[in-house]
Design an enzyme around this catalytic site. Structure first.
Site, PDB file in Angstrom:
ATOM      1  N   ASP A 235     -28.803 -21.521  31.404  1.00 49.57           N
ATOM      2  CA  ASP A 235     -29.579 -21.167  31.525  1.00 49.57           C
ATOM      3  C   ASP A 235     -31.003 -21.333  30.681  1.00 49.57           C
ATOM      4  O   ASP A 235     -31.228 -22.179  29.716  1.00 49.57           O
ATOM      5  CB  ASP A 235     -29.311 -20.236  30.392  1.00 49.57           C
ATOM      6  CG  ASP A 235     -30.581 -18.148  30.169  1.00 49.57           C
ATOM      7  OD1 ASP A 235     -31.255 -18.016  30.819  1.00 49.57           O
ATOM      8  OD2 ASP A 235     -30.216 -17.717  29.253  1.00 49.57           O
TER       9      ASP A 235
ATOM     10  N   HIS B 200     -32.289 -15.646  25.360  1.00 49.49           N
ATOM     11  CA  HIS B 200     -31.836 -16.841  25.819  1.00 49.49           C
ATOM     12  C   HIS B 200     -32.324 -17.655  24.861  1.00 49.49           C
ATOM     13  O   HIS B 200     -33.512 -17.957  23.850  1.00 49.49           O
ATOM     14  CB  HIS B 200     -33.188 -16.751  27.064  1.00 49.49           C
ATOM     15  CG  HIS B 200     -32.824 -15.848  27.573  1.00 49.49           C
ATOM     16  ND1 HIS B 200     -31.979 -15.661  28.687  1.00 49.49           N
ATOM     17  CD2 HIS B 200     -33.342 -14.359  27.788  1.00 49.49           C
ATOM     18  CE1 HIS B 200     -31.542 -14.275  29.454  1.00 49.49           C
ATOM     19  NE2 HIS B 200     -33.115 -13.849  29.147  1.00 49.49           N
TER      20      HIS B 200
END
Length: 554
Positions: A192, A366
C-alpha cells in the site's frame, strides 16, 4: 524450471480507487479485490467509475475465485457489476462478506453467489492457488493482507494497512507473520502506497477517541452531529462510547450508516446498548444536550445526510446555533470543494464545525513512510511493486525501498493494464497488456458513457450550447423560415438577443453561398451553418459553444 506467475493490474495504480489485480498460475486466474472509484469534477453526470472487466469476461472460464482484503468501496464496490455476468466464489473475512451482501442483494446476484469466509492466519487452497490471510489494522475492522504461495515463491500483498499499536479492537497488524515470511524468503512484495509521502507514522485510531471525548465534554450544552464513513466502525464505536458516557441518546442517519451499524451490533463489533439508540424521527423530542446524531456525508456527497442538513433540506434535522458538527474524516482527493461547501452551509446555519483541518478528529488508515520502511526491512523482498495510490505515491514508495538498499531494477513501477511476469530469471513487464480503462456508470447505463461523451459534457458545461433552426427551399436554397436561434449556458438573455440578430444574418449568408455553389444537400448546409456560427461566436465572445444546426427542407 518452475511455472511462471503473472500479475495483471486492472486498476489501483496511479489513482485512488478501482483496486483490482489478478494472479495467473497454470492458466487460471485469482482476482484480488474488485473496487470502484468515485467520479472527479471532470466527469459530469457520472455516478461511479469501474475497472474494465473485458479481460475477466474473455477469461471467465479461467476464473477460480475473488479474494477480498477488506470491505471498503474501493476494494469491493465493483463486485456486483462483475457478478452480473460472471459466476465466481468470493473469499473474505466475515465482516468483508457481510458488508458485501447488501450490495449483492441490491444487484440481485446474492442468491447465485458463493461467499466463503476465512479467519485470521487461515490457509486456503482453491484451484492452483494457496493463500494465507494476514491480519492488518486499517480504517475498517478485520482488514487483511495475503501471502500467496506460488511456484515462483511467496508473493506478499499488504492490502491497505497501518501499524496501529493501540487499535480500538486490540487486533494488531501481524508483524510476527510478516517477519516469519521474510525469514523464509519473499519473492515479491506488493504494498500500500497511499501515505508514502507522509514523513511520520500514522497516529493510532484511539487518538481520535480521546479528542472526541474532549469535544463531548466541552460541548455539553450542544447537540452533537458527527459525520464519518459508515464502514469506519471503530470510529463509529468511539463516537457512540463518547455519547453514551455523556448520557446522550444516539440516532444513526443515512442508509449505509443504519445498515452497517445494525450489522456491527449483530456481529458484536459495536459495543452499544439498544437503550441508547433512538430513531432519527425522535431527535426533536429531546433537548440538544441529550442527543448525538451519527451520520454519513463526510465527503460532501450531494444526497448524503450532512449535505442535506447543510442545505437546510433534511426532513428531521434542522441545523442551528445549538449544534456542533464534527466531520471525522479527511476529504478524498477530488472531494475537497464538496466538503468545503458543506462546511460553509453548516456555518451559515449557525453551527460550530470541527473538522480534521483544525482538530485531531481523524487519522488515516494508511501507513506513513516510517511504517512502510519498517515493513520493507522486515520482509526484505527480492522484488517490490508499490500499489494503491496516485503515481507520486508509487514513486515515493519506490524511493523508500531504494533508500533501504534495494536495486532500482528490482522495484517495478507498474501501471494499470500492465502484465508482470515472475519467472526463474526474475521480474519483468510483459509485452502484452490488459484493457484497464475507465468504465463509467451513469444512471442505469454501464459503459455507454465514453470519453467522447464526457468531452461533450465538459464542453457544454464550459461554454454552453447554441441551436439554430432554419427552413430552406430544397430547390432554390432560399431561406423560407427563420433562422431561429436558441441557447443554453452561452449568453445571458439580454446579451443573446443582439447576438442572435447578427448571427441570423450570417446564417442566411452562409446558406446563400452554399446555394450559389449548388451545394443544397442537408449535410453540406448543416456544415455551413455550424461553421459560420462557431466562428462568429468565438470572434464575438471568445467562447466555443457546441453548435447544433437543424436545417429543414421545405
Amino acid at each position: 524450471m518452475s511455472e511462471p506467475v503473472k500479475i495483471i493490474f486492472l486498476g489501483g495504480l496511479g489513482e485512488i480507487g478501482r483496486n483490482c489485480f489478478c494472479l495467473e498460475i497454470e492458466g487460471k486466474l485469482l482476482v484480488v479485490d474488485c473496487g470502484l472509484m468515485f467520479p472527479t469534477d471532470d466527469m459530469p453526470g457520472v455516478d461511479l467509475v469501474l475497472p474494465d472487466f473485458s479481460f475477466l469476461h474473455d477469461r471467465a472460464d479461467d476464473l477460480v475465485a475473488v479474494v477480498l482484503t477488506h470491505g471498503h468501496e474501493d476494494h469491493i464496490g465493483a463486485l456486483p457489476f462483475l457478478l452480473k455476468s460472471v459466476a465466481v466464489p468470493i473469499y473474505g473475512t466475515d465482516l468483508s462478506l457481510a458488508l458485501l451482501k447488501p450490495k449483492l442483494e441490491e444487484a440481485r446476484v446474492l442468491n447465485q453467489t458463493d461467499l466463503r469466509p476465512f479467519g485470521d492466519g487461515e490457509i486456503v487452497d482453491v484451484g492452483p492457488f494457496r493463500f494465507q490471510a494476514i491480519p492488518v489494522t486499517h480504517s475498517t475492522p478485520h482488514a487483511c493482507g495475503f501471502a500467496f504461495y506460488t511456484p515462483q515463491g511467496t508473493i506478499c500483498h499488504t492490502g491497505d494497512f497501518k501499524l496501529d499499536q493501540t487499535p480500538v479492537d486490540g487486533r494488531l497488524t501481524d508483524l510476527g507473520l510478516f517477519g516469519a515470511l521474510g525469514q523464509e524468503g519473499v519473492r515479491l512484495l506488493l504494498s500500500d502506497s497511499t501515505n508514502a509521502e507522509a514523513v511520520t507514522m500514522t497516529a493510532s485510531e484511539s487518538v481520535v477517541g480521546q479528542w472526541l471525548s474532549d469535544i463531548f465534554s466541552r460541548c455539553q450544552d450542544q447537540r452533537l452531529i458527527v459525520a464519518c464513513f459508515a464502514s469506519h466502525l471503530h470510529r463509529v464505536e468511539q463516537v457512540c462510547l463518547a455519547a453514551a458516557r455523556s448520557g446522550r441518546k444516539i440516532a444513526f442517519l443515512g442508509r449505509s450508516m443504519k445498515t452497517n451499524t445494525a450489522l456491527a451490533l449483530e456481529m458484536g463489533l459495536l459495543q452499544l446498548s439498544n437503550v441508547n439508540i433512538i430513531d432519527i424521527s425522535e431527535v426533536n423530542q429531546y433537548r440538544p444536550d441529550e442527543v448525538c446524531i451519527v451520520c454519513t456525508g463526510s465527503q460532501g456527497e450531494p444526497l448524503a445526510a450532512l449535505s442535506l442538513m447543510a442545505a437546510g433540506e433534511h426532513k428531521f434535522v434542522k441545523v442551528g446555533a445549538h449544534d456542533t458538527v464534527v466531520i471525522s474524516a479527511s476529504p478524498i482527493p477530488g472531494n475537497e470543494m464538496s466538503v468545503h461547501r458543506s462546511i460553509d452551509g453548516l456555518m451559515r446555519a449557525g453551527a460550530e464545525v470541527i473538522h480534521s483541518g483544525i482538530a485531531k478528529v481523524h487519522v488515516s488508515g494508511h501507513a506513513g513512510a516510517p511504517e512502510l520502511q519498517l515493513l520493507l526491512a522486515l520482509i526484505r523482498p527480492e522484488f517490490f511493486i508499490p500499489v494503491h495510490g496516485e503515481y507520486r505515491h508509487l514513486v515515493a514508495h519506490k524511493n523508500l525501498a531504494l533508500n533501504l538498499g534495494m536495486a532500482s531494477d528490482d522495484v517495478v513501477l507498474a501501471q494499470d493494464g500492465d502484465v508482470i511476469e515472475l519467472t526463474d530469471e526474475g521480474i519483468a513487464i510483459a509485452d502484452e497488456s490488459a484493457p484497464a480503462g475507465y468504465v463509467y456508470v451513469d444512471g442505469s447505463g454501464i459503459g455507454d458513457v465514453t470519453n467522447g461523451v464526457l468531452r461533450d459534457r465538459r464542453a457544454l458545461a464550459d461554454d454552453g450550447v447554441l441551436i439554430c433552426v432554419v427552413g430552406v427551399d430544397s430547390h432554390t436554397g432560399e431561406v423560407t423560415r427563420g433562422p431561429e436561434l436558441f441557447s443554453r449556458g452561452f449568453l445571458a438573455p439580454d446579451e443573446f438577443d443582439k447576438f442572435a440578430d447578427e448571427a441570423a444574418d450570417l446564417v442566411v449568408q452562409s446558406i446563400e453561398r452554399a446555394a450559389n455553389e449548388r451545394a443544397l444537400d442537408l449535410t453540406t448546409l448543416n456544415r455551413h451553418v455550424r461553421q459560420s456560427l462557431a466562428r462568429f461566436a468565438n470572434a464575438r465572445t471568445q467562447r466555443r459553444p457546441i453548435v447544433f444546426p437543424l436545417v429543414v427542407e421545405v
